[in-house]
Write an enzyme that holds these catalytic residues in place. Structure first.
Site, mmCIF file in Angstrom:
data_model
loop_
_atom_site.group_PDB
_atom_site.id
_atom_site.type_symbol
_atom_site.label_atom_id
_atom_site.label_comp_id
_atom_site.label_asym_id
_atom_site.label_seq_id
_atom_site.Cartn_x
_atom_site.Cartn_y
_atom_site.Cartn_z
ATOM 1 N N SER A 86 6.603 -2.922 2.010
ATOM 2 C CA SER A 86 5.574 -2.427 1.090
ATOM 3 C C SER A 86 4.172 -2.351 1.687
ATOM 4 O O SER A 86 3.254 -1.849 1.027
ATOM 5 C CB SER A 86 5.532 -3.304 -0.167
ATOM 6 O OG SER A 86 6.645 -3.047 -0.987
ATOM 7 N N LYS A 89 2.361 0.873 1.479
ATOM 8 C CA LYS A 89 1.529 1.284 0.353
ATOM 9 C C LYS A 89 0.046 1.354 0.691
ATOM 10 O O LYS A 89 -0.742 1.921 -0.071
ATOM 11 C CB LYS A 89 1.772 0.355 -0.827
ATOM 12 C CG LYS A 89 3.195 0.431 -1.397
ATOM 13 C CD LYS A 89 3.366 -0.504 -2.590
ATOM 14 C CE LYS A 89 4.730 -0.331 -3.249
ATOM 15 N NZ LYS A 89 5.818 -1.018 -2.559
ATOM 16 N N SER A 146 2.696 -4.314 -6.370
ATOM 17 C CA SER A 146 3.474 -3.592 -5.366
ATOM 18 C C SER A 146 4.531 -2.696 -6.003
ATOM 19 O O SER A 146 5.690 -2.651 -5.577
ATOM 20 C CB SER A 146 4.146 -4.586 -4.404
ATOM 21 O OG SER A 146 4.602 -3.940 -3.245
#
Length: 414
Positions: A86, A89, A146
Site C-alpha cells: 500500500s 498509494k 489505506s
C-alpha cells in the site's frame, strides 16, 4: 455483512480496542495491518553509538533522505526492486493532489463508487456500489485507513478507469526519475510486475510532502469517522491510522504503511524536528514491529547528523548598483525569499558567512524585481547556496526631455 463489519469497527474504535478488531478481520490475500507495538526510546549511549556506526536496519531494503534538499543520508539495497504493497498509494495521492492543483478535481466533488471499486477487498472502508463520498473524505480514507476501494473510486473519477490512471502513475514516476518502478494498480495489491525500490519511494514521498504539504493534515489523523449513506440508510464507520508512528514517535508527520504477502511490511515515514524534515523508507520487513523499529532508528540517525540553518535577516547592508542612462543613477536591492539549508556533514551552521555579489553596472531601464546580484552563503569555505538580490524599485530610462528637466531643477534649486 459489510455493514455489520463497519458497525463493529465503529463500536470497537469508540472503546479504543482497535487492536482486537484488526486481529479479527479476515486477511484474504492481504495481510492485516499491525497491532500497536510500543516503540522503545533509544538510550543516549545507543544513539551516540549509532551516529558512529550508522543504523543497521533488519529491513531487506532501506533508504533515508533529507526532504528539503533531497540529500541521501543512508542506503541499504535501496535500488532492489520489491513489491511495495500500500505504499503505492503515495503515488495515487500525488496524482489526486495534482488533479486538485490543476482544478480538474475539487475537495467538495462527489465521487461515486463503482461495482469494481467496491470489490477490491483487502484494506477497505466498505464502500458500496453507487455510494458517494466527497473527494476530501476519499483522501482521508486512503491516507488514514489505506482504503483500496477509495483508491479505485478516485482513480476512475479522475481518469475514467483504473487502467488509465495507472498509466498516469507510471508517467509521473518516469518524470520524477523513478527508473526502477512499474505500477500495475493504484492500491498496491500484489500483482506480477508491480515493483518499485526504497529509493524511488523516497523520491515520490518527497514530491508529495514538499509540493503538497497539506497531505500532513490527513496523514497525522489518528482516529476519525466517515458516514456511509446508501439506500439502506446512514451509518458511521471508524477509521484508525495504519501508521503507528503517529502515536509512538513524537516527530512523526506521516506518511504511508503497506503490507501484503509478497511485500512483507513496508513503511515510508516522514518526520520533522527543529526544522529538519526527513523521509525514511523500509521494505520487506519480517513483521510490523520491525518496520517501526527500523524507521525510528533511521530517523533518529538522520536527526543526529542534520543541523538546520535559516536566515531570517537577509541583507544586513545596503546593496546598490550603478545605473547607466537612468532617471536615477543607482538602484537599491532587496531579497524577497528566505534562505534555508540543512547540513549533513557535521559542520556548525552558526558559522555561516554571507557574501554580497552585485553587477558592476546596469543599463536603464531597470524593472522592479529584476535581479541585480546575489546573496551567497558560505560554510567553512564551501558555498552551500545563493538567492537573488532584486531591484527594490524600477529605474526609468533617461530621455532628452527628462535630462533637460533634471538639469533645470538642479540649476534653479537653492
Amino acid at each position: 455483512m459489510k455493514r455489520i463489519l463497519g458497525w463493529l469497527i465503529s463500536i470497537v474504535l469508540l472503546f479504543g480496542k482497535t487492536q482486537t478488531l484488526y486481529a479479527a478481520l479476515p486477511e484474504n490475500t492481504f495481510l492485516c495491518e499491525e497491532t500497536q507495538e510500543k516503540t522503545q526510546e533509544r538510550t543516549g549511549e545507543e544513539a551516540e553509538e549509532q551516529l558512529v556506526t550508522g543504523p543497521e536496519p533488519e529491513a531487506r531494503s532501506a533508504f533515508l533522505m533529507e526532504a528539503d534538499g533531497g540529500q541521501i543520508l543512508f542506503e541499504k539495497n535501496s535500488q532492489e526492486q520489491l513489491a511495495p504493497a500500500s505504499v503505492t498509494k503515495i503515488m495515487t495521492l500525488l496524482l489526486i493532489f495534482d488533479a486538485l492543483d490543476s482544478g480538474k478535481l475539487h475537495m467538495e466533488d462527489s465521487i461515486t463508487t463503482s461495482e469494481y471499486a467496491a470489490s477490491m477487498g483487502g484494506s477497505q472502508v466498505f464502500l458500496e456500489p453507487g455510494e458517494t463520498q466527497t473527494a476530501d473524505t476519499m483522501i482521508k480514507c486512503i491516507s488514514v485507513a489505506s482504503a483500496n476501494d477509495a483508491c479505485v473510486a478516485m482513480a476512475e473519477h479522475i481518469s475514467g478507469s483504473e487502467e488509465a490512471f495507472v498509466a498516469q502513475m507510471n508517467e509521473r514516476a518516469k518524470g520524477l526519475g523513478m527508473e526502477r518502478t512499474t505500477f500495475q494498480n493504484c492500491n498496491g495489491l500484489d500483482a506480477e510486475g508491480h515493483v518499485t525500490t526504497a529509493k524511488d519511494i523516497g523520491i515520490m514521498s518527497r514530491e508529495l510532502v514538499t509540493k503538497y504539504p497539506e497531505i500532513e493534515k490527513y496523514s497525522t489523523i489518528w482516529m476519525d469517522t466517515i458516514t456511509h449513506t446508501t439506500k439502506k440508510g446512514s451509518s458511521e464507520f471508524g477509521l484508525a491510522n495504519t501508521n503507528k508512528l503517529i502515536r509512538q514517535y513524537k516527530y512523526a508527520t506521516g506518511l504511508k504503511t503497506g503490507s501484503t504477502n509478497d511485500a512483507g511490511f513496508c513503511l515510508s515515514a516522514t518526520a520533522r524536528k527543529d526544522g529538519v524534515e526527513l523521509i525514511s523508507v523500509v521494505m520487506a520487513c519480517p513483521d510490523a514491529k520491525t518496520r517501526v523499529k527500523d524507521s525510528v532508528a533511521l530517523l533518529n540517525y538522520g536527526f543526529g547528523i542534520c543541523t538546520r540553518y535559516e536566515d531570517k535577516e537577509g541583507l544586513t547592508k545596503k546593496a546598490e548598483v550603478k545605473v547607466i542612462g537612468g532617471v536615477q543613477d543607482k538602484v537599491s536591492g532587496e531579497v524577497t525569499e528566505q534562505f534555508a539549508y540543512t547540513d549533513t556533514n557535521g559542520r556548525n551552521p552558526a558559522e555561516m558567512e554571507k557574501k554580497v555579489t552585485l553587477k558592476k553596472k546596469m543599463k536603464a531601464p531597470v524593472k522592479k524585481g529584476e535581479t541585480i546580484g546575489e546573496l551567497v552563503y558560505v560554510l567553512n569555505e564551501t558555498e552551500v547556496g545563493r538567492i537573488p538580490i532584486k531591484a527594490r524599485t524600477a529605474v526609468g530610462k533617461l530621455t532628452y526631455k527628462k535630462a533637460l528637466l533634471q538639469t533645470l531643477r538642479q540649476t534653479f534649486t537653492v
